[in-house]
Design a protein around this motif. Structure first.
Motif, PDB file in Angstrom:
ATOM      1  N   PRO A   1       0.788  -1.231   0.000  1.00  0.00           N
ATOM      2  CA  PRO A   1       0.000   0.000   0.000  1.00  0.00           C
ATOM      3  C   PRO A   1       0.818   1.277   0.000  1.00  0.00           C
ATOM      4  O   PRO A   1       0.266   2.366  -0.162  1.00  0.00           O
ATOM      5  N   ALA A   2       2.135   1.182   0.204  1.00  0.00           N
ATOM      6  CA  ALA A   2       3.017   2.355   0.211  1.00  0.00           C
ATOM      7  C   ALA A   2       2.586   3.380   1.247  1.00  0.00           C
ATOM      8  O   ALA A   2       2.511   4.569   0.957  1.00  0.00           O
ATOM      9  N   HIS A   3       2.336   2.920   2.466  1.00  0.00           N
ATOM     10  CA  HIS A   3       2.045   3.855   3.553  1.00  0.00           C
ATOM     11  C   HIS A   3       3.293   4.680   3.884  1.00  0.00           C
ATOM     12  O   HIS A   3       3.224   5.899   4.020  1.00  0.00           O
ATOM     13  N   LEU A   4       4.417   4.009   4.107  1.00  0.00           N
ATOM     14  CA  LEU A   4       5.724   4.637   4.356  1.00  0.00           C
ATOM     15  C   LEU A   4       5.713   5.543   5.581  1.00  0.00           C
ATOM     16  O   LEU A   4       6.603   6.392   5.738  1.00  0.00           O
ATOM     17  N   ASN A   5       4.762   5.359   6.459  1.00  0.00           N
ATOM     18  CA  ASN A   5       4.534   6.292   7.562  1.00  0.00           C
ATOM     19  C   ASN A   5       3.643   5.615   8.587  1.00  0.00           C
ATOM     20  O   ASN A   5       2.501   5.261   8.258  1.00  0.00           O
ATOM     21  N   PRO A   6       4.105   5.415   9.829  1.00  0.00           N
ATOM     22  CA  PRO A   6       3.258   4.788  10.839  1.00  0.00           C
ATOM     23  C   PRO A   6       1.944   5.534  11.095  1.00  0.00           C
ATOM     24  O   PRO A   6       0.936   4.912  11.465  1.00  0.00           O
ATOM     25  N   ALA A   7       1.930   6.855  10.894  1.00  0.00           N
ATOM     26  CA  ALA A   7       0.692   7.612  11.084  1.00  0.00           C
ATOM     27  C   ALA A   7      -0.331   7.241  10.011  1.00  0.00           C
ATOM     28  O   ALA A   7      -1.536   7.145  10.287  1.00  0.00           O
ATOM     29  N   VAL A   8       0.133   7.017   8.785  1.00  0.00           N
ATOM     30  CA  VAL A   8      -0.766   6.573   7.718  1.00  0.00           C
ATOM     31  C   VAL A   8      -1.280   5.176   8.028  1.00  0.00           C
ATOM     32  O   VAL A   8      -2.485   4.896   7.903  1.00  0.00           O
ATOM     33  N   SER A   9      -0.392   4.299   8.445  1.00  0.00           N
ATOM     34  CA  SER A   9      -0.811   2.939   8.794  1.00  0.00           C
ATOM     35  C   SER A   9      -1.790   2.947   9.956  1.00  0.00           C
ATOM     36  O   SER A   9      -2.759   2.181   9.974  1.00  0.00           O
ATOM     37  N   LEU A  10      -1.553   3.817  10.942  1.00  0.00           N
ATOM     38  CA  LEU A  10      -2.476   3.922  12.069  1.00  0.00           C
ATOM     39  C   LEU A  10      -3.858   4.355  11.594  1.00  0.00           C
ATOM     40  O   LEU A  10      -4.877   3.800  12.035  1.00  0.00           O
ATOM     41  N   ALA A  11      -3.903   5.321  10.695  1.00  0.00           N
ATOM     42  CA  ALA A  11      -5.196   5.788  10.188  1.00  0.00           C
ATOM     43  C   ALA A  11      -5.970   4.651   9.533  1.00  0.00           C
ATOM     44  O   ALA A  11      -7.181   4.488   9.760  1.00  0.00           O
ATOM     45  N   PHE A  12      -5.297   3.851   8.734  1.00  0.00           N
ATOM     46  CA  PHE A  12      -5.978   2.747   8.055  1.00  0.00           C
ATOM     47  C   PHE A  12      -6.338   1.622   9.024  1.00  0.00           C
ATOM     48  O   PHE A  12      -7.314   0.901   8.804  1.00  0.00           O
ATOM     49  N   ALA A  13      -5.581   1.478  10.118  1.00  0.00           N
ATOM     50  CA  ALA A  13      -5.947   0.500  11.149  1.00  0.00           C
ATOM     51  C   ALA A  13      -7.184   0.970  11.910  1.00  0.00           C
ATOM     52  O   ALA A  13      -8.115   0.193  12.163  1.00  0.00           O
ATOM     53  N   VAL A  14      -7.211   2.237  12.290  1.00  0.00           N
ATOM     54  CA  VAL A  14      -8.375   2.796  12.988  1.00  0.00           C
ATOM     55  C   VAL A  14      -9.606   2.722  12.095  1.00  0.00           C
ATOM     56  O   VAL A  14     -10.721   2.429  12.556  1.00  0.00           O
ATOM     57  N   LYS A  15      -9.424   2.966  10.818  1.00  0.00           N
ATOM     58  CA  LYS A  15     -10.515   2.924   9.844  1.00  0.00           C
ATOM     59  C   LYS A  15     -10.998   1.496   9.600  1.00  0.00           C
ATOM     60  O   LYS A  15     -12.112   1.281   9.108  1.00  0.00           O
ATOM     61  N   GLY A  16     -10.165   0.518   9.949  1.00  0.00           N
ATOM     62  CA  GLY A  16     -10.545  -0.878   9.768  1.00  0.00           C
ATOM     63  C   GLY A  16     -10.089  -1.498   8.465  1.00  0.00           C
ATOM     64  O   GLY A  16     -10.478  -2.624   8.135  1.00  0.00           O
ATOM     65  N   ASP A  17      -9.229  -0.807   7.718  1.00  0.00           N
ATOM     66  CA  ASP A  17      -8.783  -1.309   6.421  1.00  0.00           C
ATOM     67  C   ASP A  17      -7.610  -2.278   6.530  1.00  0.00           C
ATOM     68  O   ASP A  17      -7.362  -3.056   5.609  1.00  0.00           O
ATOM     69  N   ILE A  18      -6.851  -2.198   7.627  1.00  0.00           N
ATOM     70  CA  ILE A  18      -5.798  -3.182   7.882  1.00  0.00           C
ATOM     71  C   ILE A  18      -5.936  -3.643   9.335  1.00  0.00           C
ATOM     72  O   ILE A  18      -6.529  -2.954  10.167  1.00  0.00           O
ATOM     73  N   THR A  19      -5.402  -4.819   9.640  1.00  0.00           N
ATOM     74  CA  THR A  19      -5.457  -5.333  11.000  1.00  0.00           C
ATOM     75  C   THR A  19      -4.409  -4.636  11.866  1.00  0.00           C
ATOM     76  O   THR A  19      -3.453  -4.039  11.363  1.00  0.00           O
ATOM     77  N   TRP A  20      -4.581  -4.744  13.172  1.00  0.00           N
ATOM     78  CA  TRP A  20      -3.606  -4.148  14.077  1.00  0.00           C
ATOM     79  C   TRP A  20      -2.267  -4.870  14.009  1.00  0.00           C
ATOM     80  O   TRP A  20      -1.208  -4.251  14.180  1.00  0.00           O
ATOM     81  N   ALA A  21      -2.299  -6.166  13.726  1.00  0.00           N
ATOM     82  CA  ALA A  21      -1.042  -6.900  13.540  1.00  0.00           C
ATOM     83  C   ALA A  21      -0.294  -6.376  12.314  1.00  0.00           C
ATOM     84  O   ALA A  21       0.935  -6.240  12.333  1.00  0.00           O
TER      85      ALA A  21
END
Length: 235
Positions: A61-81
Motif C-alpha cells: 500500500p506504500a504507507h511509508l509512515n506509521p501515522a498513515v498505517s495507524l489511520a488505516f488500522a483505525v478505519k478498519g482497512d488493515i489489522t492491528w497486527a
C-alpha cells in the motif's frame, strides 16, 4: 516477511534517503546545492514521497509512515497486527535510508563538525521556536491535513498512479504552508528512526540528539491521523 512488509521497509528507506538527502545537500557545507533554501527542501521531500511510493506501491500500500498505517488500522482497512508489522518495517527502513545519506555525505559531515544543529537537521526535525504546545499543534495539524487528503482522494475516480502524484503535491504544499515551524515531520518513523541513527553513528562534533523534543514528531502525527479518520467518517 511478506512482500507488503518488505515494500514498507524499502519504500521508507528510499523516502528518507531522498528526503534527508536533499536536507543534507542544502545544509552541509561544500555540496553543489548548499544553501539552496526551503523551496528546494520541500520540493525534494515531495519528490521523495513520489518516487518511494511509486516503487514500493508495486508490492504493497506504500504507507511509508506509521501515522498513515495507524489511520488505516483505525478505519478498519488493515489489522492491528499489520499495523505493527508495517510500523517496524518503516522504522527500520528510515534507519537504513538515513545511514546511506550519512555514508554518502561523510566528507561533508566532517566539514560540518562545528555545526551540530545543522548535522542534526539532516537526520531529524526540530522547531524554529521551541514551544511545546505550538510545536505539537504544528505536527497534529500537518498530519491531519495529510491524512484527510489521502483518505479523501479515494472519493475520486483517478487514473492509475495519479493518486500518488496528488499525495506528493500535498506533501509539497504542506511543507510550504505549514512546515516552517517544526520542519513538518508528519511521520514518526521519518523522525525517530534517523534520530536514533544520529545518536549511534560516529559523527564528529554532532552534539545532542535533542531527545527532549523527540516525542513531538511521534505523538503529533499519531494524533493528527486519528483526528483525520474521525472527520473523514463524518463526511
Amino acid at each position: 516477511m511478506g512482500n507488503d512488509v518488505f515494500a514498507e521497509f524499502l519504500g521508507t528507506a528510499l523516502l528518507v534517503l531522498l528526503g534527508n538527502g536533499v536536507v543534507a545537500g542544502v545544509v552541509l557545507p561544500k555540496t553543489k546545492n548548499n544553501n539552496a533554501g526551503w523551496i528546494v527542501i520541500t520540493a525534494g521531500w515531495a519528490f521523495a514521497v513520489m518516487v518511494a511510493a511509486y516503487i514500493s506501491g508495486n508490492w504493497g500500500p506504500a504507507h511509508l509512515n506509521p501515522a498513515v498505517s495507524l489511520a488505516f488500522a483505525v478505519k478498519g482497512d488493515i489489522t492491528w497486527a499489520t499495523f505493527v508489522a508495517y510500523t517496524v518495517a518503516q522504522f527500520l527502513g528510515a534507519m537504513l535510508g538515513t545511514s546511506l545519506v550519512w555514508l554518502m555525505h561523510k566528507p561533508h559531515y566532517e566539514e560540518a563538525s562545528n555545526d551540530p544543529a545543522g548535522m542534526l537537521a539532516t537526520f531529524a526535525t526540530g522547531p524554529a521556536i521551541r514551544n511545546t504546545g505550538a510545536n505539537l499543534l504544528s505536527e497534529i495539524l500537518g498530519t491531519f491535513v495529510l491524512l484527510l487528503a489521502i483518505l479523501s482522494f479515494g472519493f475520486y475516480d483517478m487514473a492509475n498512479g495519479l493518486e500518488t502524484l496528488c499525495v506528493a503535491f500535498t506533501i509539497w504544499g504542506l511543507g510550504l504552508s505549514l512546515g516552517g515551524t517544526t520542519g513538518y515531520a508528519l511521520n514518526p518513523a521519518r523522525d525517530l528512526g534517523p534520530r536514533l541513527m544520529h545518536a549511534i553513528l560516529p559523527l564528529k562534533g554532532k552534539g545532542d540528539s535533542d531527545w527532549g523534543y523527540a516525542w513531538i514528531p511521534v505523538l503529533g502525527p499519531f494524533i493528527g491521523a486519528v483526528l483525520a479518520v474521525i472527520v473523514y467518517n463524518m463526511m
